[in-house]
Design a protein around this motif. Structure first.
Motif, short mmCIF file in Angstrom:
data_model
loop_
_atom_site.label_atom_id
_atom_site.label_comp_id
_atom_site.label_asym_id
_atom_site.label_seq_id
_atom_site.Cartn_x
_atom_site.Cartn_y
_atom_site.Cartn_z
N CYS A 284 13.30 -39.94 19.89
CA CYS A 284 12.45 -39.40 20.54
C CYS A 284 11.20 -39.08 19.52
O CYS A 284 9.87 -39.17 20.01
CB CYS A 284 12.60 -38.01 21.01
SG CYS A 284 14.09 -38.05 22.21
N TYR A 285 11.37 -38.99 18.28
CA TYR A 285 10.52 -38.66 17.15
C TYR A 285 9.59 -40.07 17.18
O TYR A 285 8.36 -39.84 16.95
CB TYR A 285 11.24 -38.22 15.92
CG TYR A 285 10.32 -38.42 14.87
CD1 TYR A 285 9.31 -37.50 14.56
CD2 TYR A 285 10.46 -39.34 13.83
CE1 TYR A 285 8.34 -37.60 13.39
CE2 TYR A 285 9.45 -39.64 12.85
CZ TYR A 285 8.40 -38.57 12.50
OH TYR A 285 7.62 -38.74 11.50
N GLU A 286 10.19 -41.20 17.12
CA GLU A 286 9.65 -42.30 17.06
C GLU A 286 8.82 -42.50 18.29
O GLU A 286 7.68 -43.04 18.12
CB GLU A 286 10.68 -43.54 16.71
CG GLU A 286 11.21 -43.62 15.28
CD GLU A 286 12.46 -44.51 15.33
OE1 GLU A 286 12.86 -45.38 16.29
OE2 GLU A 286 13.20 -44.30 14.22
N GLU A 287 9.21 -42.35 19.33
CA GLU A 287 8.35 -42.70 20.59
C GLU A 287 7.26 -41.65 20.60
O GLU A 287 6.07 -42.11 20.73
CB GLU A 287 8.98 -42.21 21.69
CG GLU A 287 10.23 -43.39 22.10
CD GLU A 287 11.18 -42.84 23.06
OE1 GLU A 287 11.04 -41.80 23.82
OE2 GLU A 287 12.15 -43.61 23.47
N LEU A 288 7.25 -40.61 20.04
CA LEU A 288 6.14 -39.47 20.02
C LEU A 288 5.04 -40.19 18.97
O LEU A 288 4.00 -40.10 19.25
CB LEU A 288 6.55 -38.22 19.71
CG LEU A 288 5.51 -37.02 19.48
CD1 LEU A 288 4.96 -36.85 20.83
CD2 LEU A 288 5.85 -35.53 18.92
N THR A 289 5.76 -40.50 17.71
CA THR A 289 4.78 -40.86 16.79
C THR A 289 3.95 -42.06 17.26
O THR A 289 2.94 -42.42 16.76
CB THR A 289 5.54 -41.00 15.32
OG1 THR A 289 6.79 -41.80 15.45
CG2 THR A 289 5.94 -39.87 14.83
#
Length: 111
Positions: free
Chosen positions: A74-79
């Motif tokens: 999720c963090y990678e998608e957001l960034t």
């Protein structure tokens, strides 16, 4: 908030925030369970009770890697979204998402 990109950023930030909270919660629960197991052992409680608490502890410990994996994704998608939408960086939703991403990054670096 008429821009659909801001809505998407807000949704992804909410998912990251929830996943961060899950990881923290499971880690705290594992610490509490570890304390319970140690207390039962030191008090010389019934072996069955100790085993049951150890099973609960193992379940908590098994959830931590899965939660971190979901958080990382999720963090990678957001960034990725934030990097692609730099022109929105003045928007309040964007700023909030950056703050949430920083908190998630700190959580992931605690490994």
């Amino acid at each position: 908030m008429t821009d659909p990109r801001l809505k998407q950023i807000k949704i992804k930030a909410g998912v990251v925030k929830r996943c961060t909270k899950d990881v923290t919660s499971y880690e705290k629960e594992a610490n509490v369970q570890q304390g319970k197991v140690e207390k039962l052992k030191s008090e010389g409680k019934d072996e069955h009770d100790i085993r049951k608490q150890e099973e609960v502890l193992q379940e908590c410990l098994m959830m931590i890697p899965d939660s971190k994996r979901r958080l990382r994704k999720c963090y990678e998608e957001l960034t990725n979204i934030l990097e692609g939408e730099k022109e929105l960086e003045e928007a309040e939703e964007y700023k909030l998402a950056v703050t949430i991403a920083e908190e998630a990054k700190a959580q992931l670096e605690q490994e």
